[in-house]
Motif scaffolding. Structure first.
Motif, short mmCIF file in Angstrom:
data_model
loop_
_atom_site.label_atom_id
_atom_site.label_comp_id
_atom_site.label_asym_id
_atom_site.label_seq_id
_atom_site.Cartn_x
_atom_site.Cartn_y
_atom_site.Cartn_z
N SER A 1 0.97 -1.16 -0.03
CA SER A 1 -0.08 -0.08 0.07
C SER A 1 0.97 1.26 0.13
O SER A 1 2.01 1.06 0.16
N LEU B 1 1.42 3.11 2.51
CA LEU B 1 1.86 3.20 3.62
C LEU B 1 3.28 2.27 3.72
O LEU B 1 3.87 2.29 4.60
N ASP B 2 3.10 1.34 2.79
CA ASP B 2 4.22 0.23 2.91
C ASP B 2 5.62 0.64 2.16
O ASP B 2 6.49 -0.24 2.31
N ASN C 1 -10.41 0.13 5.93
CA ASN C 1 -9.97 1.30 5.22
C ASN C 1 -11.33 2.17 5.34
O ASN C 1 -12.25 1.97 5.76
N SER D 1 1.38 -6.27 5.33
CA SER D 1 0.86 -4.52 4.95
C SER D 1 0.37 -3.70 5.91
O SER D 1 -0.12 -4.09 6.86
N SER D 2 0.47 -2.19 5.76
CA SER D 2 -0.30 -1.74 6.57
C SER D 2 -1.89 -1.90 6.46
O SER D 2 -2.70 -1.83 7.41
N GLU D 3 -2.51 -2.58 5.37
CA GLU D 3 -3.77 -3.03 5.21
C GLU D 3 -4.14 -4.39 5.80
O GLU D 3 -5.12 -5.04 5.63
N ARG E 1 -2.41 10.84 2.84
CA ARG E 1 -1.70 9.51 2.58
C ARG E 1 -2.24 8.06 3.47
O ARG E 1 -2.37 7.35 2.70
N GLU E 2 -2.43 8.37 4.61
CA GLU E 2 -3.15 7.32 5.47
C GLU E 2 -4.63 6.92 4.97
O GLU E 2 -4.98 5.82 4.94
N ALA F 1 -4.37 4.51 2.06
CA ALA F 1 -3.80 3.24 2.15
C ALA F 1 -4.53 2.09 1.73
O ALA F 1 -3.99 0.83 1.38
N TYR G 1 2.14 5.74 -6.61
CA TYR G 1 2.01 6.43 -5.36
C TYR G 1 2.64 7.78 -5.15
O TYR G 1 2.20 8.77 -4.84
#
Lengths: 756, 294, 173
Positions: free
Chosen positions: A684, A686-687, B101, B188-190, C137-138, C141, C150
């Protein structure tokens, strides 16, 4: 020219890209079309004793259920296909070779009806022993996946330079390591999608493919049709990364359409995309002999790629791996053995940075390990051993146009090599690492282009290069504009359509800018030659006296100087158009070699060069690694479009961080357990580091050739991060992905911060 | 077979009656994010949906009689953004903000989140740690269920087929409180949590008056370990106490094993994140001069 | 509003799609994504992961982002649905957020991009999420881009956040 090489020319359909109106095959519909759903094997390896479709056939909307046996019994269909080895059935015939292998197709009026009926196709399996790991499969006595290839071998290549054994014996130090990359998945956002329609014995196929002509040829062969009876068309691709090369679901859609006599649309669900193709898992054993001064004197590499259940391109691709196993280093004694092995897993195919990432993960870590053991700086050790112009490579050929010194210097500058990282917060440590790569491009291959100048002033560009986000079309337009010297606004370019756009091997292997670029350069030269001769004829002048530039023809001699725009010339000549052709074809390379066990160069029209550098932070309590920043570079020859080169470099970093940090296909009892985006995650926003920098190294030579840039930094990403992990912690991991658990375990075993 | 009806009762009693009339075939649907997933994956095959969207009084957040009352139909995004929640139960706000999300949080509701009983979800542990309870209505009447007791297994609750959560109630803290929710992801953040830790401490005279630590994503149910909590009461929230609680949790919990972490790794991470959570609570206490509002 | 008098398994649903109200009979278990693509010729919302995770099927429902692949059409009854095609008002006009993407070249294969821009639009409309580049940005995600666009998306976000800041401070720079 205003829109030519080096300019910031954007994609002309940018508005559509934002509005969501950009055409994809996903959006295509055909009158009277019906829908197909694949029934897939639940068993990793099993004999199919029978298929009972009666219950499914009785369900609402269901028109037909097609099985592999039915296709095999149809005299009009060659039931097997394959780019290099014809081993893959349209639908499994009497035997399923992986969990996910297509065994039947349900065709129904609505997609929901086909999907609802698919589980009711009753397949009677008799389990066979299965094998998932390629080393296990290569062991005598392993389950046999294809009876025609009883040793499970799916490609075997060998090259020898000098005397590796003797040199290893004589070396001051010998380093050996085994490095493992697990299988991963391409995950294009757009799934496989195909719409097939027969009219008599002509087949039209709309499909999301990187290689429309290869699909055409494959289908013509399958249905024994003469050239051009199959018309393959594609639109924009919603990502591919190698997943959409070669023939994929088109045979299933075409057979289904043939069975029901109506257009058939087949759209794979996400789990099916995972089950169609993946990245080769590979185990790489690397042994390097080094002299006291740090010079590499010998290298032995043994590579085993996991081909999965069907060959796809593994037969040749394992040879591509052979030529990249050493990395960009001059080593006088080399022995490389590279094989691909069948297993009962999802078939493997080219994966952006194909076959190379697995190797760079090995050679770029090992060189850092050697540097550590010798007490040398890893950059200095690379400089000492780098391939430079004229050096002989593993294949025995001398390489030229090499730029590794510049690439390495650029990485050093960008990451601040030699400057310590800013201190991390308590409990965390930081480090920097870098890596470089080398990769041959697809050779032999062929690209053909046509440019048609029309009386209305437009020039139509005919090319089968596929636009999949990399900007192939915009780049080709820029090049045509450059070579013809006319404004890009006058150029018209459509989508690949095998009936009208000429042959191109494939849009992959970072070959389009280079290969199709050369084809359009030749086509432009041919077009201008023809315009000149047309003008000479009309003016009854010698061709030598006619000049051509910037859209005009000009008479250089004579009493009255003449000049007129092309379109006026064409109109007055009363010809419908003037068309230039350009073809570029390489006639050497691995596929044309007599003996795969004695590979001798040349193997590539030119060599891809690139690198990456990373700075990471590691949480010593959890093992979690965060990539703080990354830099990517490549050798571009000449940059056609700065933004697109930057996007390719950044894309390499982002794409590469997935398999580096967490992407991995997981098999339990022979079955893929994570074919969805919740259990198989991709990076993502953020990754990935918020800042990723990029450099394209260009040649000083004004006539430098163009290089593709789609995957240069990618193979360097994993080893750069792994090297940074070592710099931060003293921990070395030889297996991807670099998960927190693996890192923590290694920290507990032998991390340098263990006692801190 | 496909569902045949989509009911939208305007009244809670009607909804319960519809569910009672077809206890195995009717499925209540609120935000629907989890339900549609299960439907698509063939995990459920309801005959009808009972939408809760038009039932009055199930949405909104209010403070009354020392209780924070959240209507079950309030979306996770609304909970996360609510000034009242942020003031009185900030760890709940941040846990809701960590779910999925923005698209999921805009649709998924707090009641639906609890009723789904997802072992790895963030809000249930956090709600349990602040002593939240569910107000439940069924055809047989109303009852209250503590959140910690609600979830009995993977995607299983104590609720009867005709029972619906109508509200979630959080008792307001009587004194200074510190509370956090930490979500530890390994991929991942997800990703869903490998370990989720909700910690809450009510301070009395600068020491631990009452506390709770609830761990999510490591087992089929929410994990609370009473002994180390009991041992911590009355002591100051300082490193020795924090380490004891963290060790106590790691020793007592028998974690699961999956792609997000092996059992052994999870056990270590339970210790790390219980400790970090309590350290953050201690930091909140210091930050507010001896007692934290949290 | 829904009406259960429709034939078994179907339900009549009134939808407001890009400003126009329609009543359509849909299957009870039909997703909003299928309805929009099959009945309203929407192409900007695209099915990819099927589980609400990747964001390619994002549409706005009452100005909020949702995953149309995991919302039943029946649930959307009576609500206003906006897709990327109409964010700028329709007829091919771009919304400001879409312009910002175009200016920065924030697209590659573009399969995910309409949804990405819708999400930035929604984030900027949200006081919390739209405050800074980092908070947007958050918010982003949950929208996945496999090409790795990105960085350019963040450049566009930065432009938009700066503009919002300028508007807030009355600067017209």
């Amino acid at each position: 020219m205003a829109d030519g090489i080096g300019r910031d020319y954007r994609m002309p359909d940018a508005d559509q890209r934002l509005l969501g109106t950009l055409p994809f095959v996903l959006d295509r519909r055909a009158a009277g079309m019906v829908h197909a759903k694949v029934v897939r094997s639940l068993q990793p390896h099993a004999t199919i004793r029978g298929i009972d479709a009666s219950e499914a056939l009785a369900m609402p909307g269901v028109l037909a259920v097609l099985t592999g046996r039915q296709i095999a019994n149809d005299p009009g269909i060659e039931p097997y296909f394959g780019a290099m080895r014809v081993d893959q059935p349209v639908l499994a015939i009497d035997k399923a070779r992986y969990a996910g292998d297509p065994v039947a197709i349900v065709i129904a009026e609505k997609p929901q009806q086909a999907a609802a009926a698919a589980p009711f196709v009753d397949v009677d399996y008799e389990d066979l022993p299965h094998v998932v790991d390629a080393d296990d499969a290569a062991t005598p006595g392993a389950p046999v996946i294809h009876e025609d290839w009883p040793d499970n071998n799916c490609g075997s290549w060998r090259s020898r330079l000098g005397d590796c054994d003797a040199a290893l014996q004589g070396a001051d130090h010998v380093f050996t390591g085994v490095y493992y990359s697990p299988p991963a998945s391409h995950v294009p956002m757009e799934p496989y999608i195909c719409l097939a329609d027969w009219t008599g014995n002509e087949l039209e196929v709309w499909t999301s493919t990187q290689a429309p002509h290869a699909v055409r040829q494959g289908l013509e062969k399958m249905f024994s049709l003469p050239e051009d009876r199959v018309r393959v068309r594609t639109l924009n691709l919603g990502g591919a990364y190698g997943a959409k090369g070669q023939v994929k679901i088109e045979p299933m859609a075409a057979c289904a359409a043939r069975a029901v006599g109506r257009p058939v649309r087949m759209e794979l669900s996400r789990d099916e995309v995972f089950l169609t193709i993946g990245k080769h898992a590979a185990r790489v054993e690397l042994t390097t002999g080094v002299n006291r001064d740090g010079r590499f004197v010998a290298r032995r590499a043994k590579v085993n790629y996991n081909a999965g259940a069907y060959a796809v391109t593994s037969v040749g691709a394992s040879g591509q791996g052979l030529t990249r196993a050493n990395g960009p280093y001059a080593i006088p004694n080399i022995a490389v053995d590279s094989v691909a092995t069948y297993t009962n897993t999802v078939p493997s195919g080219p994966f952006r940075g194909a076959m190379t990432s697995q190797l760079a993960f090995a050679h770029e870590q090992q060189i850092d390990e050697i540097a550590d053991a010798l007490g040398t700086d890893p950059v200095e050790l690379r400089r000492l051993n780098l391939l430079r112009d004229g050096d002989v490579y593993a294949t025995g050929e001398a390489l030229h146009d090499l730029h590794y010194d510049e690439l390495l210097d650029d990485l050093v500058d960008a990451i601040g090599w030699g400057t310590p990282s800013e201190p991390a917060s308590p409990g965390k440590v930081r480090g920097k690492g870098l890596a470089i790569m080398l990769k041959n491009t697809l050779t032999p291959s062929r690209s053909e282009a046509r440019l048609r100048a029309c009386p209305d002033g437009t020039v139509h560009v005919f090319s089968s290069s596929v636009e999949m986000g990399q900007g192939a079309h915009a780049t080709i337009l820029q090049l045509v504009s450059e070579y013809l010297g006319i404004s890009i606004d006058r150029l018209v370019m459509g989508f690949p359509d095998t009936r009208h756009t000429p042959f191109d091997t494939t849009t992959s292997s970072s070959r389009t800018t280079s290969s199709m670029g050369e084809a359009v350069r030749k086509a432009a030269a041919d077009l201008m030659l023809q315009l000149r001769s047309l003008a000479a004829k009309r003016w009854q002048a010698s061709e030598d006296d006619v000049e051509i530039s910037a859209g005009s023809v000009r008479l250089r001699r004579g009493d009255e100087p003449r000049e007129q725009p092309w379109e006026e010339l064409i109109e007055q000549a009363e010809v419908p158009d003037v068309t230039g052709h350009g073809v570029i074809e390489s006639d050497f390379g691995l596929a044309l070699m007599d003996d795969p066990h004695d590979v001798k160069g040349p193997v590539s029209v030119h060599w891809h060069q690139g690198g990456a550098a990373a700075e990471v932070e590691v949480d010593l309590e959890t093992g979690r690694l965060e990539v703080l920043r990354m830099h990517a570079n490549c050798f571009a020859g000449k940059v056609v479009n700065p933004l697109r080169v930057r996007q390719q470099n950044q894309g390499c970093v982002i794409f590469g961080l997935g398999p580096t940090l967490f992407e991995e296909l997981d098999y339990q009892d022979g079955t893929l357990t994570n074919p969805n985006l919740s259990d198989y995650m991709i990076p993502s926003i953020l990754d990935v580091p918020a800042t990723i920098t990029s450099t394209a190294v260009e040649s000083d030579d004004p006539g430098a050739e163009l290089h593709g840039v789609g995957e240069m930094a990618l193979p360097a990403v994993s080893p750069a991060v792994a090297n940074a992990l070592f710099a931060a912690t003293g921990v070395r991991l030889h297996e991807l992905p670099l998960t927190p658990e693996r890192i923590l375990h290694a920290l507990e075993q032998n991390g340098r911060n263990q006692q801190e | 077979m496909s569902p045949t009806a989509f009911h939208e009762p305007a009244d809670l009693a009607d909804a319960c009656a519809l569910l009672a009339a077809n206890p195995w075939g009717a499925k209540a649907i609120s935000g629907g994010t989890a339900i549609v997933l299960m439907l698509r994956n063939g995990l459920i095959a309801p005959e009808s949906f009972i939408s809760l969207a038009r039932i009055g009084g199930l949405r909104g957040i209010a403070v009354e009689d020392g209780v924070l009352r959240i209507g079950a139909g309030t979306t996770l995004a609304e909970v996360a953004a609510s000034p009242a929640i942020r003031e009185h139960a900030p760890s709940v706000a941040s846990a809701c903000e960590l779910v999925g999300n923005p698209r999921v949080r805009n649709v998924a509701t707090i009641g639906g989140n609890l009723a789904e009983a997802d072992y790895a979800s963030d809000p249930p542990a956090t709600l349990a740690s602040v002593g939240a309870r569910c107000a439940v209505t069924g055809t047989a009447g109303r009852r209250t269920v503590e959140v910690i007791d609600l979830i009995t297994g993977f995607y299983e609750t104590v609720l009867e087929p005709d029972e619906l959560i109508t509200h979630v109630e959080i008792p307001l803290p009587a004194g200074p409180r510190g509370a956090v929710y930490l979500k530890y992801r390994t991929r991942s953040s997800e990703d869903r949590a490998c370990v989720g830790v909700a910690a809450r401490v009510d301070f009395r005279d600068g020491a631990v008056g009452d506390l709770d630590v609830v761990v999510a994503a490591v087992a089929s149910t929410l994990q609370r370990v009473p002994d180390p909590l009991a041992a911590a009461r009355g002591r100051r929230l300082e490193p020795p106490v924090i380490r004891e609680v963290a060790r106590g949790y790691a020793d007592a919990i028998d974690p699961m094993d999956d792609a997000r972490g092996s059992a052994g790794y999870r056990r270590k991470m339970i210790e790390v994140f219980v400790r970090r959570a309590l350290e953050q609570v201690a930091g909140q206490q210091r930050g507010s001069g001896g007692g934290a509002r949290g | 509003m829904t009406d259960q008098t429709a034939p078994s398994g179907q339900v009549d649903v009134r939808l407001i799609v890009n400003g126009d109200a329609h009543t359509v009979a849909v299957d009870v278990d039909e997703t909003l994504l299928d309805t929009l693509r099959d009945r309203f010729d929407v192409t900007s919302a695209r099915g990819t992961c099927g589980i609400g995770l990747c964001g390619a099927c994002t549409v706005l429902v009452d100005s909020k982002v949702v995953s149309s692949c995991i919302m039943l059409t029946a649930q959307a009854a009576g609500h206003e649905i906006t897709t990327a095609e109409s964010l700028g008002g329709g007829d091919g006009r771009l919304a400001r957020v879409q312009e910002a993407f175009v200016q920065r070249g924030a697209y590659q294969c573009s399969f995910c991009i309409p949804a990405m821009a819708l999400t930035v639009h929604a984030a900027l409309a949200d006081d919390e999420a739209g405050r800074s580049r980092d908070s947007v940005r958050e918010y982003l995600a949950g929208n996945l881009c496999r090409c790795g666009t990105y960085p350019e998306i963040l450049e566009a976000v930065t432009d938009l956040v700066d503009e919002a800041g300028d508007r807030a401070t009355g600067s017209d720079a």
